[in-house]
Design a protein around this motif. Structure first.
Motif: not given
Length: 420
Positions: A109-125
Protein backbone atom coordinates in the motif's frame (compact mmCIF):
# COMPACT_ATOMS: atom_id res chain seq x y z
CA UNK A 1 -8.75 -25.58 23.21
CA UNK A 2 -9.55 -29.02 24.65
CA UNK A 3 -13.24 -28.50 23.89
CA UNK A 4 -12.31 -27.99 20.23
CA UNK A 5 -10.48 -31.31 19.86
CA UNK A 6 -12.09 -33.66 17.30
CA UNK A 7 -13.75 -36.83 18.54
CA UNK A 8 -14.21 -40.01 16.50
CA UNK A 9 -13.27 -38.24 13.30
CA UNK A 10 -15.81 -35.45 13.78
CA UNK A 11 -15.35 -31.82 14.80
CA UNK A 12 -17.85 -29.57 16.51
CA UNK A 13 -19.37 -26.22 15.64
CA UNK A 14 -16.66 -24.32 17.49
CA UNK A 15 -13.89 -25.90 15.41
CA UNK A 16 -15.74 -25.30 12.14
CA UNK A 17 -16.48 -21.68 13.10
CA UNK A 18 -12.85 -20.87 13.91
CA UNK A 19 -11.73 -22.68 10.76
CA UNK A 20 -14.18 -20.68 8.63
CA UNK A 21 -13.13 -17.37 10.24
CA UNK A 22 -9.47 -18.16 9.57
CA UNK A 23 -10.19 -18.83 5.91
CA UNK A 24 -12.35 -15.71 5.72
CA UNK A 25 -9.34 -13.62 6.72
CA UNK A 26 -7.05 -15.44 4.28
CA UNK A 27 -9.37 -14.98 1.31
CA UNK A 28 -10.19 -11.37 2.21
CA UNK A 29 -6.55 -10.26 2.23
CA UNK A 30 -5.75 -12.21 -0.94
CA UNK A 31 -8.74 -11.40 -3.12
CA UNK A 32 -9.58 -7.79 -2.20
CA UNK A 33 -6.34 -6.56 -3.81
CA UNK A 34 -6.85 -8.90 -6.77
CA UNK A 35 -10.40 -7.71 -7.43
CA UNK A 36 -10.08 -4.02 -6.57
CA UNK A 37 -6.92 -2.54 -5.07
CA UNK A 38 -4.32 -3.73 -7.57
CA UNK A 39 -6.44 -2.71 -10.59
CA UNK A 40 -6.91 0.73 -8.99
CA UNK A 41 -3.16 1.05 -8.43
CA UNK A 42 -2.27 -0.11 -11.93
CA UNK A 43 -5.11 1.33 -14.02
CA UNK A 44 -3.99 3.41 -17.02
CA UNK A 45 -0.32 3.88 -16.04
CA UNK A 46 0.21 5.32 -19.52
CA UNK A 47 -2.81 7.61 -19.48
CA UNK A 48 -6.56 7.28 -19.92
CA UNK A 49 -6.19 6.05 -23.51
CA UNK A 50 -3.83 3.24 -22.51
CA UNK A 51 -6.08 1.07 -20.32
CA UNK A 52 -4.81 -2.20 -21.84
CA UNK A 53 -1.39 -1.47 -20.30
CA UNK A 54 -3.03 -1.52 -16.87
CA UNK A 55 -4.65 -4.88 -17.68
CA UNK A 56 -1.29 -6.33 -18.73
CA UNK A 57 0.50 -5.07 -15.59
CA UNK A 58 -2.26 -6.57 -13.42
CA UNK A 59 -1.89 -9.92 -15.15
CA UNK A 60 1.90 -9.94 -14.84
CA UNK A 61 1.96 -8.98 -11.17
CA UNK A 62 -0.71 -11.46 -10.15
CA UNK A 63 1.00 -14.24 -12.08
CA UNK A 64 4.44 -13.57 -10.58
CA UNK A 65 2.85 -13.61 -7.14
CA UNK A 66 1.14 -16.85 -8.05
CA UNK A 67 4.43 -18.48 -9.01
CA UNK A 68 5.89 -17.47 -5.66
CA UNK A 69 2.92 -19.11 -3.95
CA UNK A 70 3.40 -22.25 -6.04
CA UNK A 71 6.86 -22.67 -4.54
CA UNK A 72 6.03 -21.52 -1.01
CA UNK A 73 2.85 -23.57 -0.46
CA UNK A 74 4.18 -27.12 -0.93
CA UNK A 75 7.52 -26.22 0.66
CA UNK A 76 5.81 -24.86 3.78
CA UNK A 77 3.59 -27.95 3.81
CA UNK A 78 6.58 -30.27 3.60
CA UNK A 79 8.33 -28.46 6.44
CA UNK A 80 5.19 -28.39 8.58
CA UNK A 81 4.76 -32.17 8.11
CA UNK A 82 8.23 -32.54 9.61
CA UNK A 83 7.84 -29.92 12.34
CA UNK A 84 7.84 -31.21 15.92
CA UNK A 85 7.50 -28.41 18.44
CA UNK A 86 5.69 -27.63 21.66
CA UNK A 87 3.45 -25.34 19.59
CA UNK A 88 2.42 -28.12 17.22
CA UNK A 89 3.09 -28.79 13.54
CA UNK A 90 0.72 -26.44 11.72
CA UNK A 91 0.41 -23.57 14.20
CA UNK A 92 3.92 -22.06 13.85
CA UNK A 93 3.52 -21.89 10.08
CA UNK A 94 0.05 -20.37 10.25
CA UNK A 95 1.33 -17.67 12.60
CA UNK A 96 4.47 -16.98 10.56
CA UNK A 97 2.53 -16.77 7.33
CA UNK A 98 0.03 -14.36 8.89
CA UNK A 99 2.78 -12.03 10.08
CA UNK A 100 4.52 -12.07 6.69
CA UNK A 101 1.22 -11.37 4.90
CA UNK A 102 0.47 -8.41 7.16
CA UNK A 103 3.89 -6.80 6.71
CA UNK A 104 3.79 -7.29 2.94
CA UNK A 105 0.28 -5.82 2.66
CA UNK A 106 1.39 -2.64 4.41
CA UNK A 107 4.36 -2.40 2.04
CA UNK A 108 2.15 -2.95 -1.02
CA UNK A 109 0.00 0.00 0.00
CA UNK A 110 2.96 2.37 0.30
CA UNK A 111 4.27 1.97 -3.27
CA UNK A 112 2.83 2.94 -6.63
CA UNK A 113 5.28 1.96 -9.38
CA UNK A 114 4.25 -1.34 -11.01
CA UNK A 115 7.56 -3.10 -10.31
CA UNK A 116 7.49 -2.08 -6.65
CA UNK A 117 3.86 -3.14 -6.31
CA UNK A 118 4.76 -6.50 -7.85
CA UNK A 119 7.70 -7.07 -5.50
CA UNK A 120 5.58 -6.30 -2.43
CA UNK A 121 2.74 -8.50 -3.71
CA UNK A 122 5.12 -11.47 -3.91
CA UNK A 123 5.50 -11.23 -0.12
CA UNK A 124 1.72 -11.28 0.30
CA UNK A 125 1.41 -14.31 -1.96
CA UNK A 126 4.07 -16.25 -0.07
CA UNK A 127 2.53 -15.45 3.30
CA UNK A 128 -0.95 -16.47 2.17
CA UNK A 129 0.39 -19.70 0.65
CA UNK A 130 2.06 -20.64 3.94
CA UNK A 131 -1.09 -20.00 5.98
CA UNK A 132 -3.23 -21.87 3.46
CA UNK A 133 -0.98 -24.93 3.55
CA UNK A 134 -1.20 -25.10 7.33
CA UNK A 135 -4.97 -24.64 7.45
CA UNK A 136 -5.77 -27.12 4.68
CA UNK A 137 -3.65 -29.80 6.37
CA UNK A 138 -5.94 -29.54 9.41
CA UNK A 139 -8.76 -31.05 7.34
CA UNK A 140 -6.73 -34.17 6.61
CA UNK A 141 -5.28 -34.27 10.15
CA UNK A 142 -8.48 -33.89 12.14
CA UNK A 143 -11.60 -34.27 9.98
CA UNK A 144 -12.84 -37.53 8.48
CA UNK A 145 -16.63 -37.78 8.46
CA UNK A 146 -17.16 -34.11 7.49
CA UNK A 147 -14.55 -33.45 4.83
CA UNK A 148 -17.07 -32.20 2.31
CA UNK A 149 -18.55 -29.83 4.89
CA UNK A 150 -15.15 -28.55 6.04
CA UNK A 151 -14.09 -28.04 2.43
CA UNK A 152 -17.32 -26.14 1.82
CA UNK A 153 -16.34 -23.68 4.53
CA UNK A 154 -13.11 -23.01 2.62
CA UNK A 155 -14.87 -22.21 -0.65
CA UNK A 156 -17.66 -20.28 1.09
CA UNK A 157 -15.12 -18.14 2.91
CA UNK A 158 -13.49 -17.39 -0.44
CA UNK A 159 -16.67 -15.81 -1.78
CA UNK A 160 -17.60 -14.05 1.46
CA UNK A 161 -14.06 -12.72 1.80
CA UNK A 162 -14.37 -10.79 -1.46
CA UNK A 163 -17.57 -9.16 -0.25
CA UNK A 164 -16.10 -8.30 3.15
CA UNK A 165 -12.98 -6.75 1.66
CA UNK A 166 -14.43 -4.94 -1.35
CA UNK A 167 -17.50 -3.92 0.66
CA UNK A 168 -15.40 -2.38 3.42
CA UNK A 169 -13.27 -0.45 0.93
CA UNK A 170 -16.22 0.85 -1.11
CA UNK A 171 -18.70 1.55 1.69
CA UNK A 172 -16.14 3.15 4.01
CA UNK A 173 -14.56 5.13 1.18
CA UNK A 174 -11.05 3.96 2.12
CA UNK A 175 -8.01 5.05 0.17
CA UNK A 176 -5.76 2.40 -1.34
CA UNK A 177 -3.15 2.79 1.43
CA UNK A 178 -5.78 2.69 4.20
CA UNK A 179 -7.33 -0.40 2.60
CA UNK A 180 -4.05 -2.29 2.74
CA UNK A 181 -3.55 -1.33 6.38
CA UNK A 182 -7.06 -2.61 7.18
CA UNK A 183 -6.29 -5.93 5.47
CA UNK A 184 -2.96 -6.22 7.29
CA UNK A 185 -4.69 -5.76 10.65
CA UNK A 186 -7.29 -8.35 9.71
CA UNK A 187 -4.85 -11.14 8.88
CA UNK A 188 -2.60 -10.28 11.82
CA UNK A 189 -5.40 -10.47 14.40
CA UNK A 190 -7.53 -13.25 12.94
CA UNK A 191 -4.74 -15.30 11.39
CA UNK A 192 -2.68 -15.41 14.57
CA UNK A 193 -5.72 -15.66 16.86
CA UNK A 194 -7.32 -18.63 15.12
CA UNK A 195 -3.96 -20.39 14.78
CA UNK A 196 -3.54 -20.20 18.55
CA UNK A 197 -7.09 -21.37 19.30
CA UNK A 198 -7.46 -24.22 16.80
CA UNK A 199 -6.16 -27.55 18.11
CA UNK A 200 -2.97 -28.86 16.54
CA UNK A 201 -2.46 -32.40 17.89
CA UNK A 202 0.81 -34.16 17.38
CA UNK A 203 0.74 -37.20 15.09
CA UNK A 204 0.10 -40.59 16.67
CA UNK A 205 3.73 -41.52 16.18
CA UNK A 206 6.40 -39.10 17.40
CA UNK A 207 9.27 -41.22 16.13
CA UNK A 208 11.88 -39.62 13.93
CA UNK A 209 10.71 -39.67 10.33
CA UNK A 210 12.54 -42.39 8.43
CA UNK A 211 14.29 -41.67 5.17
CA UNK A 212 12.12 -42.40 2.15
CA UNK A 213 12.98 -43.53 -1.33
CA UNK A 214 12.11 -41.37 -4.33
CA UNK A 215 8.81 -43.16 -4.91
CA UNK A 216 7.67 -42.64 -1.31
CA UNK A 217 8.64 -38.97 -1.51
CA UNK A 218 6.17 -38.54 -4.36
CA UNK A 219 3.31 -39.22 -1.94
CA UNK A 220 -0.10 -38.70 -3.52
CA UNK A 221 1.51 -37.70 -6.82
CA UNK A 222 1.94 -41.43 -7.48
CA UNK A 223 -1.84 -41.70 -7.75
CA UNK A 224 -3.08 -40.99 -11.26
CA UNK A 225 -6.50 -40.02 -9.89
CA UNK A 226 -4.90 -37.43 -7.60
CA UNK A 227 -3.01 -35.96 -10.56
CA UNK A 228 -6.26 -35.72 -12.54
CA UNK A 229 -7.85 -33.82 -9.64
CA UNK A 230 -4.91 -31.39 -9.61
CA UNK A 231 -5.13 -30.88 -13.37
CA UNK A 232 -8.88 -30.33 -13.21
CA UNK A 233 -8.63 -27.82 -10.35
CA UNK A 234 -5.92 -25.88 -12.20
CA UNK A 235 -7.95 -25.77 -15.40
CA UNK A 236 -11.29 -24.88 -13.80
CA UNK A 237 -9.66 -22.17 -11.70
CA UNK A 238 -8.03 -20.60 -14.76
CA UNK A 239 -11.48 -20.57 -16.33
CA UNK A 240 -12.95 -18.96 -13.22
CA UNK A 241 -10.18 -16.36 -13.03
CA UNK A 242 -10.73 -15.41 -16.66
CA UNK A 243 -14.31 -14.58 -15.77
CA UNK A 244 -13.64 -12.75 -12.49
CA UNK A 245 -10.13 -11.31 -12.08
CA UNK A 246 -10.49 -8.62 -14.76
CA UNK A 247 -14.09 -7.86 -13.91
CA UNK A 248 -13.49 -4.20 -13.01
CA UNK A 249 -11.83 -3.64 -16.39
CA UNK A 250 -14.72 -5.49 -18.09
CA UNK A 251 -17.26 -3.22 -16.42
CA UNK A 252 -15.34 -0.10 -17.42
CA UNK A 253 -14.36 -0.98 -20.97
CA UNK A 254 -16.58 -3.91 -21.94
CA UNK A 255 -19.98 -3.11 -20.43
CA UNK A 256 -19.36 0.66 -20.39
CA UNK A 257 -20.14 1.35 -16.74
CA UNK A 258 -19.33 4.97 -15.78
CA UNK A 259 -16.11 5.30 -13.79
CA UNK A 260 -18.06 6.93 -10.95
CA UNK A 261 -20.26 3.85 -10.46
CA UNK A 262 -17.99 1.02 -11.62
CA UNK A 263 -16.85 0.14 -8.08
CA UNK A 264 -20.47 -0.01 -6.88
CA UNK A 265 -21.39 -2.21 -9.85
CA UNK A 266 -18.46 -4.48 -9.05
CA UNK A 267 -19.58 -4.81 -5.44
CA UNK A 268 -23.11 -5.74 -6.49
CA UNK A 269 -21.83 -8.46 -8.83
CA UNK A 270 -19.58 -9.81 -6.11
CA UNK A 271 -22.47 -9.96 -3.64
CA UNK A 272 -24.61 -11.90 -6.13
CA UNK A 273 -21.73 -14.25 -6.87
CA UNK A 274 -21.05 -14.76 -3.18
CA UNK A 275 -24.61 -15.67 -2.23
CA UNK A 276 -24.66 -18.47 -4.77
CA UNK A 277 -21.11 -19.67 -4.03
CA UNK A 278 -21.91 -20.04 -0.32
CA UNK A 279 -25.24 -21.77 -0.87
CA UNK A 280 -23.90 -24.14 -3.53
CA UNK A 281 -20.74 -25.06 -1.63
CA UNK A 282 -22.55 -25.87 1.62
CA UNK A 283 -25.27 -27.87 -0.12
CA UNK A 284 -22.89 -29.73 -2.43
CA UNK A 285 -20.34 -30.41 0.33
CA UNK A 286 -22.99 -31.81 2.67
CA UNK A 287 -24.53 -33.87 -0.12
CA UNK A 288 -21.16 -35.40 -1.00
CA UNK A 289 -20.62 -36.34 2.67
CA UNK A 290 -24.00 -38.05 2.89
CA UNK A 291 -23.77 -39.92 -0.41
CA UNK A 292 -20.01 -40.44 -0.67
CA UNK A 293 -20.31 -39.56 -4.37
CA UNK A 294 -18.07 -36.62 -5.10
CA UNK A 295 -17.01 -37.16 -8.73
CA UNK A 296 -20.43 -36.58 -10.40
CA UNK A 297 -20.94 -33.36 -8.42
CA UNK A 298 -17.52 -32.07 -9.48
CA UNK A 299 -18.23 -32.72 -13.17
CA UNK A 300 -21.67 -31.10 -13.14
CA UNK A 301 -20.36 -28.08 -11.23
CA UNK A 302 -17.59 -27.43 -13.77
CA UNK A 303 -20.11 -27.57 -16.61
CA UNK A 304 -22.36 -25.07 -14.81
CA UNK A 305 -19.42 -22.68 -14.58
CA UNK A 306 -18.89 -23.08 -18.33
CA UNK A 307 -22.53 -22.12 -18.89
CA UNK A 308 -21.97 -18.77 -17.15
CA UNK A 309 -19.27 -17.83 -19.68
CA UNK A 310 -21.61 -18.64 -22.54
CA UNK A 311 -24.25 -16.38 -20.99
CA UNK A 312 -21.89 -13.40 -20.91
CA UNK A 313 -20.91 -14.02 -24.53
CA UNK A 314 -24.58 -13.96 -25.49
CA UNK A 315 -25.46 -10.92 -23.37
CA UNK A 316 -22.42 -8.74 -22.48
CA UNK A 317 -24.56 -6.26 -20.51
CA UNK A 318 -24.67 -5.49 -16.82
CA UNK A 319 -27.92 -7.45 -16.36
CA UNK A 320 -26.55 -10.36 -18.35
CA UNK A 321 -23.35 -10.29 -16.33
CA UNK A 322 -25.31 -10.25 -13.07
CA UNK A 323 -27.28 -13.36 -14.05
CA UNK A 324 -24.09 -15.07 -15.21
CA UNK A 325 -22.46 -14.20 -11.86
CA UNK A 326 -25.17 -16.16 -10.06
CA UNK A 327 -24.72 -19.17 -12.35
CA UNK A 328 -20.93 -19.02 -11.99
CA UNK A 329 -21.32 -18.88 -8.22
CA UNK A 330 -23.34 -22.11 -8.23
CA UNK A 331 -20.81 -23.92 -10.39
CA UNK A 332 -17.65 -22.66 -8.74
CA UNK A 333 -18.93 -23.02 -5.17
CA UNK A 334 -19.97 -26.63 -5.65
CA UNK A 335 -16.82 -27.46 -7.62
CA UNK A 336 -14.31 -26.07 -5.13
CA UNK A 337 -15.95 -27.62 -2.06
CA UNK A 338 -16.32 -31.11 -3.45
CA UNK A 339 -13.09 -31.26 -5.47
CA UNK A 340 -11.08 -30.43 -2.32
CA UNK A 341 -12.87 -33.19 -0.40
CA UNK A 342 -12.23 -35.56 -3.33
CA UNK A 343 -8.51 -34.75 -3.28
CA UNK A 344 -8.37 -35.22 0.50
CA UNK A 345 -9.95 -38.68 0.19
CA UNK A 346 -7.11 -39.73 -2.12
CA UNK A 347 -4.24 -38.87 0.27
CA UNK A 348 -2.25 -42.04 1.01
CA UNK A 349 -0.09 -41.06 3.95
CA UNK A 350 -0.65 -38.84 7.01
CA UNK A 351 3.01 -37.82 7.15
CA UNK A 352 2.56 -36.05 3.81
CA UNK A 353 -0.80 -34.37 4.45
CA UNK A 354 0.35 -30.75 4.46
CA UNK A 355 2.71 -31.14 1.53
CA UNK A 356 0.15 -32.96 -0.65
CA UNK A 357 -2.64 -30.55 0.25
CA UNK A 358 -0.22 -27.67 -0.30
CA UNK A 359 0.02 -28.92 -3.87
CA UNK A 360 -3.79 -29.09 -4.03
CA UNK A 361 -3.94 -25.45 -2.87
CA UNK A 362 -1.36 -24.50 -5.46
CA UNK A 363 -3.40 -26.06 -8.26
CA UNK A 364 -6.26 -23.68 -7.41
CA UNK A 365 -4.17 -20.63 -6.53
CA UNK A 366 -1.99 -20.98 -9.60
CA UNK A 367 -5.11 -21.13 -11.74
CA UNK A 368 -6.49 -17.99 -10.12
CA UNK A 369 -3.23 -16.14 -10.64
CA UNK A 370 -2.32 -17.43 -14.12
CA UNK A 371 -5.82 -16.54 -15.29
CA UNK A 372 -5.23 -12.76 -15.23
CA UNK A 373 -2.01 -13.11 -17.23
CA UNK A 374 -3.70 -15.27 -19.86
CA UNK A 375 -6.74 -13.00 -19.78
CA UNK A 376 -4.65 -9.87 -20.26
CA UNK A 377 -3.06 -11.44 -23.32
CA UNK A 378 -6.44 -12.42 -24.77
CA UNK A 379 -7.85 -8.93 -24.18
CA UNK A 380 -4.81 -7.30 -25.76
CA UNK A 381 -4.96 -9.72 -28.71
CA UNK A 382 -8.48 -8.75 -29.82
CA UNK A 383 -8.85 -5.36 -28.09
CA UNK A 384 -11.93 -6.59 -26.21
CA UNK A 385 -13.32 -9.28 -23.94
CA UNK A 386 -15.15 -11.84 -26.10
CA UNK A 387 -12.15 -14.15 -26.45
CA UNK A 388 -11.61 -13.97 -22.68
CA UNK A 389 -15.03 -15.45 -21.91
CA UNK A 390 -14.86 -17.96 -24.74
CA UNK A 391 -11.64 -19.33 -23.25
CA UNK A 392 -13.23 -19.36 -19.78
CA UNK A 393 -16.04 -21.60 -21.03
CA UNK A 394 -13.74 -23.96 -22.93
CA UNK A 395 -11.40 -24.41 -19.95
CA UNK A 396 -14.30 -25.12 -17.58
CA UNK A 397 -15.57 -27.87 -19.89
CA UNK A 398 -12.04 -29.26 -20.16
CA UNK A 399 -11.80 -29.38 -16.34
CA UNK A 400 -15.01 -31.41 -16.23
CA UNK A 401 -13.63 -33.85 -18.80
CA UNK A 402 -10.41 -34.26 -16.80
CA UNK A 403 -12.41 -35.34 -13.77
CA UNK A 404 -13.59 -38.38 -15.71
CA UNK A 405 -10.09 -39.78 -15.20
CA UNK A 406 -10.49 -39.83 -11.41
CA UNK A 407 -11.04 -43.21 -9.77
CA UNK A 408 -12.28 -42.36 -6.26
CA UNK A 409 -11.40 -44.46 -3.22
CA UNK A 410 -13.88 -47.24 -2.59
CA UNK A 411 -14.96 -45.74 0.72
CA UNK A 412 -14.51 -42.50 2.60
CA UNK A 413 -11.54 -42.40 4.98
CA UNK A 414 -12.12 -43.48 8.55
CA UNK A 415 -10.45 -41.93 11.61
CA UNK A 416 -8.04 -44.80 12.23
CA UNK A 417 -6.50 -44.36 8.78
CA UNK A 418 -4.93 -41.07 9.77
CA UNK A 419 -2.28 -42.77 11.83
CA UNK A 420 -1.00 -44.81 8.89
Amino acid sequence: MKGLMPRDGRVGGGWLTLFAVAWLAVWTVQLTPVQLLLPLQLDTPGGENDWITGVIWSGLILSVGGMAGVIAGPLAGLLSDRTRSRWGRRRPWAIGGSVLSAASLVLTGTVSEPLAVGAAWVGVSIGVAVVSAALTAMIADQVFAQRGTASAFVSSAQAVGIVVGVGAVVLLGLSVAASYIMLAGLILVIGVGTAVLLPDPQPASTRKIAKENWRERMGALQDRSFVWVLASRLTVNIGNALGTALLLFFLLYGVGSPAATAEDDLLLLIVIYTIFVVAASLIAGSLSDRTGKRKPIVIIAALIQALSAVMILISPTFIGTAIAAAVMGVGYGAYMAVSLALATDLLPKASHHARDLGIVNVSASLGQLLGPLLGAGLVALVGGFWLLFLAAGILSVLGAVMTLGVRPAAALPQPHRAAH
